[in-house]
Write a protein that holds these residues in place. Structure first.
Motif, short mmCIF file in Angstrom:
data_model
loop_
_atom_site.label_atom_id
_atom_site.label_comp_id
_atom_site.label_asym_id
_atom_site.label_seq_id
_atom_site.Cartn_x
_atom_site.Cartn_y
_atom_site.Cartn_z
N VAL A 176 0.87 -1.18 0.00
CA VAL A 176 0.00 0.00 0.00
C VAL A 176 0.90 1.22 0.00
CG1 VAL A 176 -1.76 1.29 1.28
CG2 VAL A 176 -1.81 -1.21 1.26
N ARG A 177 0.81 2.03 -1.05
CA ARG A 177 1.67 3.22 -1.19
C ARG A 177 0.95 4.44 -0.64
NH1 ARG A 177 4.06 4.30 -6.53
NH2 ARG A 177 5.44 5.49 -5.17
N LEU A 178 1.66 5.21 0.16
CA LEU A 178 1.08 6.40 0.79
C LEU A 178 1.76 7.69 0.34
CD1 LEU A 178 0.75 4.94 4.39
CD2 LEU A 178 -1.04 5.17 2.66
N VAL A 179 2.38 7.66 -0.83
CA VAL A 179 3.19 8.79 -1.29
C VAL A 179 2.40 10.08 -1.42
CG1 VAL A 179 4.68 9.61 -3.16
CG2 VAL A 179 4.76 7.23 -2.45
N ARG A 180 1.16 10.04 -1.89
CA ARG A 180 0.37 11.26 -2.07
C ARG A 180 -0.48 11.60 -0.85
NH1 ARG A 180 -1.75 8.68 -6.87
NH2 ARG A 180 -3.66 8.94 -5.73
N LEU A 181 -0.19 11.00 0.28
CA LEU A 181 -0.97 11.25 1.49
C LEU A 181 -0.73 12.68 1.97
CD1 LEU A 181 -2.83 10.16 3.71
CD2 LEU A 181 -0.78 9.43 4.93
N GLN A 182 -1.79 13.46 2.08
CA GLN A 182 -1.69 14.84 2.52
C GLN A 182 -2.57 15.16 3.71
OE1 GLN A 182 -2.62 17.10 -0.98
NE2 GLN A 182 -0.74 16.55 -2.01
N HIS A 183 -3.58 14.35 3.97
CA HIS A 183 -4.52 14.61 5.06
C HIS A 183 -4.72 13.35 5.87
CE1 HIS A 183 -5.78 18.58 3.61
NE2 HIS A 183 -5.63 18.06 2.41
#
Length: 138
Positions: free
Chosen positions: A60-67
């Motif tokens: 599970v990739r969380l690279v674009r996690l912003q919030h």
């Protein structure tokens, strides 16, 4: 420990794809997390201890996690928050906004001493009132 994972893809009328993914660590002392992803960014609900390991094990990739949204300030929902922020900052995420109940700012302030060596990263708190929560606009 084992884990559970489910995914549902939702089509938005504008043609933009998004999905919801349930992430669980199955440990009994950590609540499951929910990941909502759009083409623009990702939103995570609760960050229990062991979530990063679970994400690595299940790709599970969380690279674009912003919030990040916290449903409560309890160890089972926030135990992995500071470690998750450090990993995100190291991977190039510049700003993470943590939305949570009253006391979220105080919790993050107490933990920022662990995050001081990440000058390019910013961890921002936005406390939500249960009496009249404002609508979320990204």
């Amino acid at each position: 420990g084992g884990g559970a994972e489910a995914e549902a893809t939702v089509g938005i009328s504008s043609g933009m794809q998004s999905f919801v993914q349930l992430l669980g660590t199955d440990t009994g002392d950590t609540c499951p997390s929910v990941l909502v992803a759009t083409e623009k960014c990702k939103y995570l609900f609760n960050v229990g201890d062991g979530l990063q390991r679970f994400c690595n094990e299940h790709s599970v990739r969380l690279v674009r996690l912003q919030h990040i949204f916290l449903t409560r300030l309890h160890a089972d929902a926030i135990g992995g928050l500071l470690g998750m922020y450090l990993t995100l900052a190291d991977s190039g995420v510049k700003k993470v906004v943590v939305h949570g109940p009253p006391g979220t700012s105080r919790f993050l302030s107490a933990g920022t001493s662990f995050c001081e060596n990440r000058p390019d990263g910013e961890l921002v708190s936005e406390e939500l009132s249960l009496a009249s929560p404002p609508p979320f606009v990204d």
